[in-house]
Design a protein around this motif. Sequence first.
Motif, short mmCIF file in Angstrom:
data_model
loop_
_atom_site.label_atom_id
_atom_site.label_comp_id
_atom_site.label_asym_id
_atom_site.label_seq_id
_atom_site.Cartn_x
_atom_site.Cartn_y
_atom_site.Cartn_z
N TYR A 6 1.02 5.53 0.11
CA TYR A 6 0.36 6.76 0.20
C TYR A 6 1.49 7.78 0.62
CZ TYR A 6 -2.74 10.58 1.85
OH TYR A 6 -3.25 11.78 2.16
N GLY A 15 -7.23 4.83 2.42
CA GLY A 15 -6.64 4.32 3.62
C GLY A 15 -6.12 2.96 3.38
N ASP A 50 -2.61 4.95 -3.04
CA ASP A 50 -3.82 5.18 -2.58
C ASP A 50 -4.21 6.79 -2.65
OD1 ASP A 50 -6.07 4.68 -0.99
OD2 ASP A 50 -5.20 5.18 0.96
N ALA A 67 -6.52 -0.09 0.45
CA ALA A 67 -5.46 -0.27 -0.49
C ALA A 67 -4.69 -1.85 -0.56
CB ALA A 67 -4.08 0.54 -0.13
N ALA A 81 5.40 0.82 2.55
CA ALA A 81 6.32 1.40 1.68
C ALA A 81 7.42 2.30 2.26
CB ALA A 81 5.46 2.01 0.45
N PRO A 134 0.80 -1.25 -0.11
CA PRO A 134 0.09 0.08 0.10
C PRO A 134 0.89 1.19 -0.02
CG PRO A 134 0.14 -0.93 2.19
CD PRO A 134 0.90 -1.82 1.42
N ASN A 191 -7.92 8.98 -1.84
CA ASN A 191 -7.35 8.35 -0.71
C ASN A 191 -8.43 7.83 -0.09
OD1 ASN A 191 -6.69 9.11 2.35
ND2 ASN A 191 -5.30 7.77 1.27
N GLU A 249 10.31 0.80 7.57
CA GLU A 249 10.44 0.44 9.03
C GLU A 249 10.46 -1.05 9.07
OE1 GLU A 249 6.46 2.14 10.25
OE2 GLU A 249 7.61 3.52 11.64
N LYS A 269 5.97 9.91 10.36
CA LYS A 269 5.20 8.83 11.16
C LYS A 269 3.73 9.21 11.26
CE LYS A 269 5.68 5.59 14.85
NZ LYS A 269 5.51 4.64 13.68
N ASN A 270 2.54 8.51 11.16
CA ASN A 270 1.58 9.08 11.33
C ASN A 270 0.63 8.70 12.54
OD1 ASN A 270 1.26 10.36 8.45
ND2 ASN A 270 1.36 8.26 7.91
N ILE A 271 1.09 7.49 12.94
CA ILE A 271 -0.02 6.70 13.91
C ILE A 271 0.07 7.50 15.37
CG2 ILE A 271 1.58 5.06 15.09
CD1 ILE A 271 -1.04 3.86 12.83
N ARG A 299 -9.34 1.61 6.73
CA ARG A 299 -8.18 2.33 7.11
C ARG A 299 -7.50 1.34 8.03
NH1 ARG A 299 -7.95 7.46 6.67
NH2 ARG A 299 -6.92 7.83 8.87
N GLU A 352 4.47 8.45 -0.33
CA GLU A 352 5.88 7.49 0.09
C GLU A 352 7.02 8.09 -1.01
OE1 GLU A 352 6.11 6.69 2.99
OE2 GLU A 352 4.26 5.42 3.44
N1 GTP Z 1 -0.95 6.83 6.70
C1 GTP Z 1 -1.67 6.06 5.53
N2 GTP Z 1 -0.92 5.19 5.08
C2 GTP Z 1 -1.38 4.62 4.03
C3 GTP Z 1 -2.90 5.11 3.61
N3 GTP Z 1 -3.14 4.39 2.48
C4 GTP Z 1 -1.93 3.54 2.21
N4 GTP Z 1 -1.04 3.81 2.87
C5 GTP Z 1 0.16 3.00 3.23
O1 GTP Z 1 0.17 1.92 4.50
C6 GTP Z 1 1.40 1.84 4.95
C7 GTP Z 1 1.35 1.84 6.20
O2 GTP Z 1 1.11 3.41 6.56
P1 GTP Z 1 2.00 4.16 7.90
O3 GTP Z 1 1.59 5.33 7.80
O4 GTP Z 1 3.38 3.75 7.69
O5 GTP Z 1 1.36 3.37 9.01
P2 GTP Z 1 2.17 2.59 10.37
O6 GTP Z 1 3.31 2.10 10.05
O7 GTP Z 1 1.22 1.83 11.17
O8 GTP Z 1 2.47 4.14 11.21
P3 GTP Z 1 3.51 5.05 10.96
O9 GTP Z 1 4.67 4.42 10.13
O10 GTP Z 1 3.75 5.47 12.30
O11 GTP Z 1 2.74 6.20 10.29
C8 GTP Z 1 2.35 2.52 4.14
O12 GTP Z 1 3.09 1.97 3.31
C9 GTP Z 1 1.42 3.93 3.70
O13 GTP Z 1 1.92 4.36 2.46
C10 GTP Z 1 -3.61 6.05 4.14
O14 GTP Z 1 -4.57 6.50 3.93
N5 GTP Z 1 -2.91 6.75 5.20
#
Ligand code: GTP
Length: 250
Positions: free
Chosen positions: A15, A89, A60, A93, A111, A13, A87, A114, A229-231, A195, A17
Amino acid sequence: MTAEIVRYSVLMPVYNEEQTLETIVKKVRYMDNLRLEITPVTEAETQEVILQQEIIAVDDGSADGSLAILRRLEAEGMLKAFAHEKNQGKGAAIRTAIQHAAGDILLIQDADLEYDPREYPVLLQPILEGRAQVVYGSRFLGGPRKAMLFRHMLGNKFLTFLTNLLYDSIISDMETCYKVFRREVLAGVPLHARRFELEPEITAKILKRGYRIYEVPISYNGREYEEGKNITWRDGIPAIWTLIKYRFVD
Ligand SMILES: Nc1nc2c(ncn2[C@@H]2O[C@H](COP(=O)(O)OP(=O)(O)OP(=O)(O)O)[C@@H](O)[C@H]2O)c(=O)[nH]1
Ligand SMILES: [Mg+2]
């Protein structure tokens, strides 16, 4: 000795990146045509397996240059790219990627950077040897890792604890990105998450169907908020609700 060929699909997935996309795709491509020695659980002899890969990347609705990068890599024969116009989520994706995947084994790969594709052999081996149909790479089983924030650790442990309590299991990392499935496992599972609730939804539904999740230790190199980082704690609430809901409905 002739080696058996097994096809696996990497579901990616994407988004926004553009910073990491090409690098992660190259790292994943190094894991094409992997030759692995395996010993099936029911046999004494070692066998050789060749793992042929396809990457199914789903953009996405990125607002940056991610889709252009994917189209270029697709033209170079590195992957197959699909795109959401808007988009939706991570869950949406991955569901799109599942629909286009042709491999016998499906592996989810974010993508960002990590998680490390060099760990694919460890993730795939239990499935190839017939010890498991579902493998999760756990960040909490002693693998090398950059320390995550304390509050992220608590959030992860709590969601994993709730999963274990509701679905009678003892996994250590429900929210890991590294989830690997034999394709038959997902074939019969309806997925609705758009999501980040896809992680609890998939986990709940496969546990409910009686599959045992096989965990292997993996490394983790969590990115910083400055790096994208988004979470946040807000993402935990739909996860809790998802775990409770699918205990009672499908
Ligand atoms: N945040 C986010 N990621 C998405 C979305 N759609 C696809 N992705 C992809 O989903 C994967 C995980 O997203 P991350 O934002 O890395 O989520 P995470 O690893 O749980 O959290 P962080 O790395 O802490 O932000 C990545 O490859 C994103 O590019 C979206 O709508 N939001
Ligand atoms: Mg991430």
